[in-house]
Design an enzyme around this catalytic site. Structure first.
Site, PDB file in Angstrom:
ATOM      1  CG  ASP A  12      12.904 -12.436  51.336  1.00  8.35           C
ATOM      2  OD1 ASP A  12      12.134 -12.109  50.417  1.00  8.35           O
ATOM      3  OD2 ASP A  12      12.557 -12.464  52.531  1.00  8.35           O
ATOM      4  CD  GLU A 134       5.004  -4.998  40.029  1.00  2.13           C
ATOM      5  OE1 GLU A 134       4.991  -5.465  38.885  1.00  2.13           O
ATOM      6  OE2 GLU A 134       4.169  -5.280  40.900  1.00  2.13           O
ATOM      7  CG  LEU A 136       6.293  -7.197  36.585  1.00  5.24           C
ATOM      8  CD1 LEU A 136       7.225  -8.150  37.309  1.00  5.24           C
ATOM      9  CD2 LEU A 136       6.705  -7.024  35.146  1.00  5.24           C
ATOM     10  CE  LYS A 190       1.370  -0.788  40.754  1.00  5.55           C
ATOM     11  NZ  LYS A 190       1.877  -2.073  40.385  1.00  5.55           N
ATOM     12  N   GLY A 239     -17.578  -9.717  35.119  1.00 13.56           N
ATOM     13  CA  GLY A 239     -17.487 -10.931  35.921  1.00 13.56           C
ATOM     14  C   GLY A 239     -17.828 -10.649  37.368  1.00 13.56           C
ATOM     15  CB  CYS A 246      -2.415  -5.315  42.484  1.00 13.80           C
ATOM     16  SG  CYS A 246      -0.955  -6.360  42.577  1.00 13.80           S
ATOM     17  CE  LYS A 306      -3.346 -12.652  37.206  1.00 18.59           C
ATOM     18  NZ  LYS A 306      -2.713 -11.572  36.477  1.00 18.59           N
TER      19      LYS A 306
HETATM   20  C1  UGA Z   1      -2.459  -5.905  38.245  1.00 21.69           C
HETATM   21  C2  UGA Z   1      -2.094  -5.035  37.022  1.00 21.69           C
HETATM   22  O1  UGA Z   1      -2.732  -5.570  35.855  1.00 21.69           O
HETATM   23  C3  UGA Z   1      -0.575  -4.997  36.812  1.00 21.69           C
HETATM   24  O2  UGA Z   1      -0.264  -4.118  35.730  1.00 21.69           O
HETATM   25  C4  UGA Z   1       0.097  -4.508  38.089  1.00 21.69           C
HETATM   26  O3  UGA Z   1       1.502  -4.524  37.986  1.00 21.69           O
HETATM   27  C5  UGA Z   1      -0.292  -5.417  39.238  1.00 21.69           C
HETATM   28  O4  UGA Z   1      -1.736  -5.406  39.383  1.00 21.69           O
HETATM   29  C6  UGA Z   1       0.377  -4.886  40.482  1.00 21.69           C
HETATM   30  O5  UGA Z   1       0.021  -3.793  40.924  1.00 21.69           O
HETATM   31  O6  UGA Z   1       1.319  -5.515  40.973  1.00 21.69           O
HETATM   32  P1  UGA Z   1      -2.718  -8.543  38.689  1.00 21.69           P
HETATM   33  O7  UGA Z   1      -3.246  -8.170  40.035  1.00 21.69           O
HETATM   34  O8  UGA Z   1      -1.685  -9.613  38.585  1.00 21.69           O
HETATM   35  O9  UGA Z   1      -2.076  -7.250  37.952  1.00 21.69           O
HETATM   36  O10 UGA Z   1      -3.956  -9.044  37.850  1.00 21.69           O
HETATM   37  P2  UGA Z   1      -4.839  -8.555  36.608  1.00 21.69           P
HETATM   38  O11 UGA Z   1      -4.560  -9.437  35.471  1.00 21.69           O
HETATM   39  O12 UGA Z   1      -4.722  -7.110  36.395  1.00 21.69           O
HETATM   40  O13 UGA Z   1      -6.294  -8.898  37.163  1.00 21.69           O
HETATM   41  C7  UGA Z   1      -6.810  -8.317  38.355  1.00 21.69           C
HETATM   42  C8  UGA Z   1      -8.223  -8.740  38.600  1.00 21.69           C
HETATM   43  O14 UGA Z   1      -9.089  -8.115  37.665  1.00 21.69           O
HETATM   44  C9  UGA Z   1      -8.488 -10.239  38.498  1.00 21.69           C
HETATM   45  O15 UGA Z   1      -9.303 -10.647  39.580  1.00 21.69           O
HETATM   46  C10 UGA Z   1      -9.238 -10.387  37.194  1.00 21.69           C
HETATM   47  O16 UGA Z   1     -10.124 -11.475  37.198  1.00 21.69           O
HETATM   48  C11 UGA Z   1      -9.978  -9.076  37.136  1.00 21.69           C
HETATM   49  N1  UGA Z   1     -10.332  -8.676  35.750  1.00 21.69           N
HETATM   50  C12 UGA Z   1      -9.347  -8.359  34.861  1.00 21.69           C
HETATM   51  C13 UGA Z   1     -11.657  -8.611  35.379  1.00 21.69           C
HETATM   52  O17 UGA Z   1     -12.582  -8.884  36.190  1.00 21.69           O
HETATM   53  N2  UGA Z   1     -11.968  -8.224  34.106  1.00 21.69           N
HETATM   54  C14 UGA Z   1     -11.028  -7.900  33.201  1.00 21.69           C
HETATM   55  O18 UGA Z   1     -11.388  -7.548  32.059  1.00 21.69           O
HETATM   56  C15 UGA Z   1      -9.679  -7.977  33.585  1.00 21.69           C
END
Ligand code: UGA
Length: 417
Positions: A12, A134, A136, A190, A239, A246, A306
């Site tokens: 980096d 990815e 993740l 993606k 919610g 992302c 989250k």
């Molecule tokens: C998301 C995707 O889930 C990953 O697969 C992807 O790799 C990542 O983006 C990325 O592009 O790098 P992430 O942003 O870490 O991952 O978080 P999530 O767990 O997907 O949650 C995203 C948002 O959705 C949070 O604010 C969460 O509170 C909200 N959420 C999630 C809801 O409001 N309801 C749900 O049922 C699930």
């Protein structure tokens, strides 16, 4: 990657970050990450450096994992960091290598990156550009990497495919699907995946808002829908909207890329709009409850976008807090890990930070739950009641039970629950 047995050099340009990692301090919070890094460093498979040239020259595959933040003017993904890595790769190409794109990039990026590499390298060595998006989740990245639902790899040559097959062989051997596609399809997979998940969330949020006016409980509705294996139960939690680094940017970026190709993503435009409105629902609830918010003390539980992360990017909590402070409310906030980041981001915004969820409640007129940290789920109503002055709970993540809250004497607002 090191845990899979590969030799990994993390490079980096950010000296501070590399120094931290060398001292075994993690620049992001995730349970188990420090132990995993420590173990692989000790076993000699993982190292950290700011010597970009050395890292590229010594490697067979170079994974580009820089950020592609939203360009706030255009809504598109900012590509300058990705292109900078392509230049470094070109300049240090000293044998056949692949440049693997991990960053979330618009379709067609691999072609542009190939042009940059061609223009910056001396032309003596062959290379391939691979798209390996990815999937993740923050806070669950280790688990998601080692047990992926799928690995998607877009390649344009057999040579690149063979190298990528070798890299992911340990995952394929343990039965994980490793899907090879053309490069453009992998790039689209993606965005389509994130946009679909965001769509699921905005969809259930609209159903929640409908439950609010028509009667019904969105938690029951989601459960009833989720048993249908064609729908699935995950990502149907209503919610105060999705945040993070992302979904918000990827939905916007796909809309913008669509425009460049003359495609109008109508569904995604609605997904984005619904999410923007959803974030402000707690403010609407408070306005219903109090004629004026001037001087009202509002306890905030949770700041990160989250649970299990200290990331506050695009967190609904920040927007809501700023709106409430503007209306004259006094905010007292608590989050188990995201307070330092919030202090930096909201510097100058009048917020009192406290060190426990209970302390935040003292004398509060209302409580808003912004993030579903586990410790908030088990809150005792009697204790909350004793500490608060008022009796309003806004449960932005539907983690409490309306009946129980009302029986305990609270005015309860859920999101369609
Ligand atoms: C998301 C995707 O889930 C990953 O697969 C992807 O790799 C990542 O983006 C990325 O592009 O790098 P992430 O942003 O870490 O991952 O978080 P999530 O767990 O997907 O949650 C995203 C948002 O959705 C949070 O604010 C969460 O509170 C909200 N959420 C999630 C809801 O409001 N309801 C749900 O049922 C699930």
């Amino acid at each position: 990657m090191a845990e899979l047995g590969h030799t990994v050099i993390c490079a980096d340009i950010d000296e501070k970050k590399i120094e931290m990692l060398k001292r075994n301090e993690m620049p992001i919070y995730e349970l188990g990450l420090e132990e995993l890094v420590r173990k692989n460093v000790k076993e000699g498979r993982l190292s950290f450096t700011t010597d970009i040239a050395m890292a590229i020259q010594k490697s067979d595959a170079v994974f580009n994992a820089v950020g592609t933040p939203e360009n706030k003017q255009t809504g598109q993904a900012e590509m300058k960091y990705v292109y900078a890595v392509a230049e470094s790769f070109g300049k240090n190409l000293n044998g056949y290598k692949v440049l693997v794109n991990k960053s979330t990039v618009p379709v067609g990026t691999a072609d542009k990156v190939a042009e940059i590499v061609r223009a910056t390298s001396d032309g003596k060595n062959e290379f391939d550009i691979v798209s390996n998006p990815e999937f993740l989740r923050e806070g669950a990245a280790i688990k998601d990497f080692l047990n992926p639902d799928r690995v998607a790899v877009g390649v344009s040559s057999d040579r690149a495919r063979a190298l990528m097959e070798k890299i992911y062989r340990p995952l394929a051997r343990s039965g994980r699907p490793v899907l090879f596609t053309d490069v453009r399809s992998a790039e689209i997979i993606k965005y389509a995946s994130n946009a679909f998940l965001a769509t699921k969330i905005s969809f259930i949020n609209e159903i929640a808002n409908f439950c609010e006016v028509a009667g019904g409980n969105v938690k029951e509705v989601a459960k009833g829908m989720g048993y249908d294996s064609r729908i699935g139960s995950r990502f149907l939690s209503a919610g105060i909207g999705y945040g993070g680094s992302c979904f918000p940017k990827d939905v916007k970026a796909l809309i913008q890329t669509g425009k460049q190709y003359g495609q109008d993503f109508r569904i995604l435009q609605a997904v984005d709009e619904v999410n923007d409105d959803q974030k402000l629902r707690p403010v609407t609830f408070l306005q219903k409850q109090f004629p004026s918010l001037e001087g009202k003390k509002i306890a905030v539980w949770g700041l990160s976008f989250k649970p299990r992360t200290d990331d506050i990017r695009e967190a609904p909590a920040l927007l809501i807090i700023k709106a409430l402070v503007k209306m004259g409310a006094n905010i007292v906030a608590f989050d188990p890990v995201a307070m330092d980041n919030t202090k930096q981001e909201l510097e100058g915004v009048k917020i009192k930070y406290v060190t426990s969820s209970h302390e935040a409640l003292k004398g509060a007129d209302a409580l808003i739950i912004m993030t579903e940290w586990d410790e908030f789920r088990t809150a005792e109503y009697a204790t909350i009641k004793d500490l608060m002055k008022g009796n309003v709970i806004i449960d932005g993540r539907n983690i409490l039970d309306r009946k129980e809250a009302e029986e305990a004497g609270f005015v309860y607002y859920g999101i369609g629950a």
